[in-house]
Design an enzyme around this catalytic site. Structure first.
Site, PDB file in Angstrom:
ATOM      1  N   ASP A  47      -2.487  -1.598  10.156  1.00  0.00           N
ATOM      2  CA  ASP A  47      -2.568  -1.610   8.693  1.00  0.00           C
ATOM      3  C   ASP A  47      -3.061  -2.946   8.138  1.00  0.00           C
ATOM      4  OD1 ASP A  47      -1.533   0.945   8.655  1.00  0.00           O
ATOM      5  OD2 ASP A  47       0.463   0.358   7.969  1.00  0.00           O
ATOM      6  N   GLY A 107       4.850  -6.345   6.083  1.00  0.00           N
ATOM      7  CA  GLY A 107       4.597  -7.261   7.199  1.00  0.00           C
ATOM      8  C   GLY A 107       3.111  -7.454   7.428  1.00  0.00           C
ATOM      9  N   PRO A 159       8.976  -4.250  -0.434  1.00  0.00           N
ATOM     10  CA  PRO A 159      10.139  -3.814   0.355  1.00  0.00           C
ATOM     11  C   PRO A 159       9.916  -4.023   1.860  1.00  0.00           C
ATOM     12  CG  PRO A 159       9.619  -2.181  -1.334  1.00  0.00           C
ATOM     13  CD  PRO A 159       8.512  -3.204  -1.371  1.00  0.00           C
ATOM     14  N   ALA A 216       3.652  -1.579   4.199  1.00  0.00           N
ATOM     15  CA  ALA A 216       2.803  -2.581   4.852  1.00  0.00           C
ATOM     16  C   ALA A 216       3.117  -4.008   4.409  1.00  0.00           C
ATOM     17  CB  ALA A 216       1.315  -2.268   4.649  1.00  0.00           C
ATOM     18  N   ALA A 259      10.244  -3.383   5.881  1.00  0.00           N
ATOM     19  CA  ALA A 259      10.344  -2.227   6.804  1.00  0.00           C
ATOM     20  C   ALA A 259      10.398  -0.916   6.039  1.00  0.00           C
ATOM     21  CB  ALA A 259      11.555  -2.361   7.731  1.00  0.00           C
ATOM     22  N   GLY A 260       9.590  -0.828   4.969  1.00  0.00           N
ATOM     23  CA  GLY A 260       9.707   0.315   4.073  1.00  0.00           C
ATOM     24  C   GLY A 260       8.549   1.280   4.112  1.00  0.00           C
ATOM     25  N   LYS A 281       0.844  -1.216   0.000  1.00  0.00           N
ATOM     26  CA  LYS A 281       0.000   0.000   0.000  1.00  0.00           C
ATOM     27  C   LYS A 281       0.864   1.245   0.000  1.00  0.00           C
ATOM     28  CE  LYS A 281       0.906   1.217   4.481  1.00  0.00           C
ATOM     29  NZ  LYS A 281       1.694   2.382   4.874  1.00  0.00           N
TER      30      LYS A 281
HETATM   31  O1  C5P Z   1      -0.501  -1.141  14.798  1.00  0.00           O
HETATM   32  P1  C5P Z   1       0.943  -1.386  14.570  1.00  0.00           P
HETATM   33  O2  C5P Z   1       1.472  -2.567  15.343  1.00  0.00           O
HETATM   34  O3  C5P Z   1       1.321  -1.469  13.110  1.00  0.00           O
HETATM   35  O4  C5P Z   1       1.686  -0.106  15.107  1.00  0.00           O
HETATM   36  C1  C5P Z   1       3.100  -0.075  15.258  1.00  0.00           C
HETATM   37  C2  C5P Z   1       3.466   1.157  16.068  1.00  0.00           C
HETATM   38  O5  C5P Z   1       3.210   2.341  15.301  1.00  0.00           O
HETATM   39  C3  C5P Z   1       2.677   1.350  17.337  1.00  0.00           C
HETATM   40  O6  C5P Z   1       3.264   0.654  18.411  1.00  0.00           O
HETATM   41  C4  C5P Z   1       2.756   2.848  17.553  1.00  0.00           C
HETATM   42  O7  C5P Z   1       4.012   3.229  18.067  1.00  0.00           O
HETATM   43  C5  C5P Z   1       2.719   3.372  16.126  1.00  0.00           C
HETATM   44  N1  C5P Z   1       1.344   3.737  15.696  1.00  0.00           N
HETATM   45  C6  C5P Z   1       0.729   4.855  16.222  1.00  0.00           C
HETATM   46  N2  C5P Z   1      -0.534   5.203  15.815  1.00  0.00           N
HETATM   47  C7  C5P Z   1      -1.172   4.476  14.871  1.00  0.00           C
HETATM   48  C8  C5P Z   1      -0.572   3.333  14.309  1.00  0.00           C
HETATM   49  C9  C5P Z   1       0.699   2.992  14.739  1.00  0.00           C
HETATM   50  O8  C5P Z   1       1.298   5.534  17.073  1.00  0.00           O
HETATM   51  N3  C5P Z   1      -2.393   4.852  14.504  1.00  0.00           N
END
Ligand code: C5P
Length: 297
Positions: free
Chosen positions: A137, A103, A95, A101, A97-98, A10
């Protein structure tokens, strides 16, 4: 017996970020667009839960239970009193960690694949609930197309898209940690009243009409200053794509992949060629959107 699911990457054409919430997440107005770069996730019965990965960036993918694909299999199995005894193979083209999304795509892919392999017939809403538990995501990786994500990005409203958009993605060396980029966003906005996040009507219109020039005028990523602060060299990548003729240049999600919207497929090839022969990125990929969500092959 095996099941293979194809899942798209995405780009966020609008990532509006609100202030930090008490739970540490941020409220978002996150306009996702699925693009035609895909991972393929294959599951087959095995003695225990194992993961393998192939592809140019495979060495960067965790093969333990921190991988969202493994967590997806475990969560689905637990809900049905099953043991998650599957081998998960990821053919990785997104990619790593890019900010695209990748992972999350593998989490949604493994979930759909295990649901089919175990013949569970879960409803869309059951699958979406597990996706939301896996990460902000992940629901969008299942749904694909285009959608507005609210809450922490996991509550989706599907959006109509009236045409095909052409993109170039400049892949950087090394990843950026999403929590670190949100942390930098908080640091840069300390003492600032962050407005409630919203997607502009201009952006939603541009998607609906398939107008690339209008979309280029409306894209914006509130995480971009934070990503640039952590990785200043991305400014050169953005400038190089703009100089090569892109209509718009932005950091994809939390980065460090940068995204370039172009007027057509030929322009995308040209921008990609210029970026590949420059020193501002590791490689450049062309893709179109919208792309379908997770699909059993
Ligand atoms: O939801 P996900 O595990 O992908 O989020 C990874 C990190 O990104 C969260 O631990 C948080 O630090 C940050 N995040 C955030 N607000 C969001 C989505 C992600 O702060 N809406």
């Amino acid at each position: 017996m095996s099941v293979t699911v194809r899942v798209p990457a995405k780009v966020n054409v609008r990532l509006a970020v609100g202030g930090a919430r008490p739970d540490g997440f941020h409220d978002l107005a996150n306009v996702f667009l699925a693009v035609s770069l895909y991972d393929e996730v294959t599951v087959r019965p095995a003695a225990s839960l194992t993961i393998t990965c192939e592809g140019p960036d495979a060495h960067q993918v965790p093969l333990d239970r921190t991988n969202l694909a493994a967590r997806a299999a475990e969560l689905l199995a637990a809900r049905h009193g099953l043991s998650p005894d599957v081998h998960i193979h990821i053919a990785k083209d997104i990619p790593v960690a890019g900010g695209m999304a990748g992972g999350s795509a593998d989490g949604a892919g493994a979930l759909l694949a295990c649901d089919a392999l175990w013949d569970l017939g879960s409803s869309r809403s059951e699958l979406l609930a597990i996706c939301a538990e896996l990460g902000s995501d992940v629901p969008f990786s299942l749904v694909g197309g285009a959608a507005l994500g609210t809450g922490r990005g996991e509550r989706l409203t599907e959006l109509a898209v009236g045409g095909e958009f052409h993109w170039v993605f400049a892949v950087a060396d090394g990843g950026l940690s999403t929590p670190a980029v949100y942390g930098e966003f908080d640091r840069l906005n300390e003492g600032v009243e962050v407005p409630d996040p919203a997607a502009s009507p201009e952006l939603l219109d541009a998607l609906r009409t398939g107008d690339a020039t209008a979309l280029a005028g409306a894209v914006a990523n509130d995480l971009q200053p934070a990503a640039l602060s952590l990785r200043p060299s991305l400014a050169q990548t953005l400038a190089a794509g703009t100089a090569a003729g892109a209509l718009a240049a932005l950091v994809s999600g939390s980065g460090p992949t940068t995204a370039f919207l172009t007027k057509d497929a030929d322009a995308a090839e040209e921008v990609a060629e210029v970026l590949r022969s420059s020193s501002v990125c590791r490689t450049a990929r062309v893709a179109t959107s919208p792309a379908a969500g997770a699909t059993v092959l």
